[in-house]
Enzyme design. Structure first.
Site, short mmCIF file in Angstrom:
data_model
loop_
_atom_site.label_atom_id
_atom_site.label_comp_id
_atom_site.label_asym_id
_atom_site.label_seq_id
_atom_site.Cartn_x
_atom_site.Cartn_y
_atom_site.Cartn_z
N ARG A 62 52.06 14.23 104.40
CA ARG A 62 51.18 12.99 104.70
C ARG A 62 51.31 12.26 103.52
O ARG A 62 50.57 11.88 102.51
CB ARG A 62 49.63 13.79 104.40
CG ARG A 62 48.33 12.80 104.27
CD ARG A 62 48.32 12.12 105.70
NE ARG A 62 48.06 13.09 106.94
CZ ARG A 62 48.14 13.03 108.07
NH1 ARG A 62 48.65 11.91 108.73
NH2 ARG A 62 47.85 13.77 108.89
N GLN A 79 52.59 15.82 118.37
CA GLN A 79 52.27 14.49 118.01
C GLN A 79 53.61 13.90 116.95
O GLN A 79 54.05 14.76 116.18
CB GLN A 79 51.18 14.53 117.22
CG GLN A 79 50.79 13.47 116.27
CD GLN A 79 49.85 12.20 116.83
OE1 GLN A 79 49.81 12.41 117.86
NE2 GLN A 79 49.48 11.43 115.75
N ARG A 84 60.23 15.08 111.94
CA ARG A 84 59.34 15.28 110.59
C ARG A 84 59.03 16.58 110.30
O ARG A 84 58.55 16.79 109.23
CB ARG A 84 58.17 14.31 110.76
CG ARG A 84 57.22 14.85 111.73
CD ARG A 84 56.02 13.89 111.55
NE ARG A 84 54.81 14.33 112.49
CZ ARG A 84 53.73 13.99 112.35
NH1 ARG A 84 53.00 13.09 111.66
NH2 ARG A 84 52.75 14.36 113.15
N HIS A 155 57.21 6.09 109.64
CA HIS A 155 55.98 5.95 109.35
C HIS A 155 55.29 5.96 107.98
O HIS A 155 54.95 6.56 107.44
CB HIS A 155 55.32 7.50 109.77
CG HIS A 155 53.80 7.46 110.11
ND1 HIS A 155 52.89 7.12 109.44
CD2 HIS A 155 53.24 7.70 111.50
CE1 HIS A 155 51.57 7.04 109.97
NE2 HIS A 155 51.67 7.64 111.08
N ASP A 200 44.43 1.02 114.10
CA ASP A 200 45.55 1.66 114.63
C ASP A 200 45.96 0.61 115.76
O ASP A 200 45.39 0.91 116.86
CB ASP A 200 44.96 3.03 115.18
CG ASP A 200 46.14 4.07 115.56
OD1 ASP A 200 45.84 5.05 115.86
OD2 ASP A 200 47.25 3.37 115.41
N GLU A 257 54.37 0.39 109.69
CA GLU A 257 55.63 1.29 110.29
C GLU A 257 56.55 0.47 111.30
O GLU A 257 56.13 -0.05 112.30
CB GLU A 257 54.86 2.34 110.92
CG GLU A 257 53.70 3.14 110.14
CD GLU A 257 52.61 3.83 111.21
OE1 GLU A 257 51.46 3.91 110.78
OE2 GLU A 257 52.91 4.13 112.21
#
Ligand code: TA6
Length: 288
Positions: A62, A79, A84, A155, A200, A257
């Site tokens: 995170r 997702q 990652r 990200h 977002d 991002e």
């Protein structure tokens, strides 16, 4: 300048590397997800990692710069895809005149070939640290016999002193999709975008350089072959839903991002493309 390797609990596999660059700059990369978890320059940390982030490989990190590939957002795969949450291979590190470069690799394996995106691929990730820049570039190669398409993104979680005093410039007149409000394409009207709620947004085909500004400082985001910019802050409501993000941390971060997510990148067998970003810290913010 140097590169230090830190081994995992088994004492044999490299868990993370710390890159020490010129003028006190440094960066840290976990091989889990090839996630950059720290970038320090001009004496300060420039990336945000939640104090509740998992760094044990149990879930995506995170914070820092998690890599999204081959799928942005929800879809047939978990997702943000599988890059990652994979262990990447450290290929090597070397110094050059202005700094230090580290190379990592991810190839398809039994798991990825069994996934909903079963193609053979080879990703070469080059992280280059200089006194005031952090460059992160991936060379994507199709080593399959079939053409394939994907979306991908870096990200990036930037650390900011206070989101209330932070602006993002370089998005004016750009079409965007608001993933919270839904609805059709909108156009950004502001020279300086501010964030004061859960945001977002996917900014599509962003023409130029984007800057994240706070006080007299800024981080410039220069994209390389990536078309879009995603802007995200969970604010209080989404922060409360995330177990690896503390409720009081959203004012100290903004995700800006770089990626290609509103359209797909397609590669024929044997074809490659390199995409990424160069983050430059600017102490004088002369562009404001
Ligand atoms: O990039 C923005 C976004 O797609 C948001 O929708 C939000 O979900 C964020 O990524 C974090 O995703 P994650 O899967 O890491 O919780």
């Amino acid at each position: 300048m140097s590169v230090q390797k830190f081994f995992g609990a088994d004492g044999t596999s490299v868990e993370r590397v710390v890159i020490n660059g010129p003028q006190g700059s440094s960066a840290e990369v976990y091989l889990y997800g090839a996630t950059v978890t720290s970038w320090k320059c001009d004496g300060k940390e420039r990336l945000f990692v939640s104090r509740l982030a998992k760094l044990d490989g149990s879930k995506p990190v995170r914070g820092g710069i998690p890599l999204v590939f081959p799928q942005f957002g929800p879809g047939a795969l978990p997702q943000h895809g599988f890059a990652r949450t994979r262990q990447w291979t450290l290929l090597g590190a070397e110094e050059h005149g202005q700094g230090v470069v580290v190379n990592l690799q991810l190839k398809d394996n039994e798991d990825t070939r069994a996934s909903k995106w079963p193609f053979k691929f080879d990703l070469l990730y080059t992280i280059d640290l200089t006194a005031t820049t952090l460059s992160t570039i991936i060379k994507y190669e199709n080593v399959d016999t079939q053409p394939f398409s994907f979306t991908s993104l870096m990200h990036t979680y930037l650390r900011v002193p206070d989101i209330a005093g932070t602006t993002v410039t370089g998005l004016k007149d750009v079409v965007y999709v608001d993933k919270i409000k839904g609805g059709g394409d909108l156009v950004e009207e502001r020279d300086a975008v501010t964030v004061a709620a859960n945001e977002d947004r996917v900014y599509v085909d962003v023409p130029g350089i984007v800057n994240v500004n706070y006080g007299s400082e800024s981080v410039e985001i220069r994209r390389f072959n990536f078309k879009d910019i995603v802007l995200w802050n969970p604010w209080a409501e989404k922060a409360a839903e995330m177990s690896d993000f503390a409720d009081d941390e959203y004012p100290q971060m903004i995700c800006v991002e770089a990626g290609t997510v509103a359209s797909e990148i397609s590669l024929r067998p044997g074809q490659t493309i390199s995409c990424g970003q160069i983050l430059t810290f600017n102490g004088s913010a002369s562009h404001l």
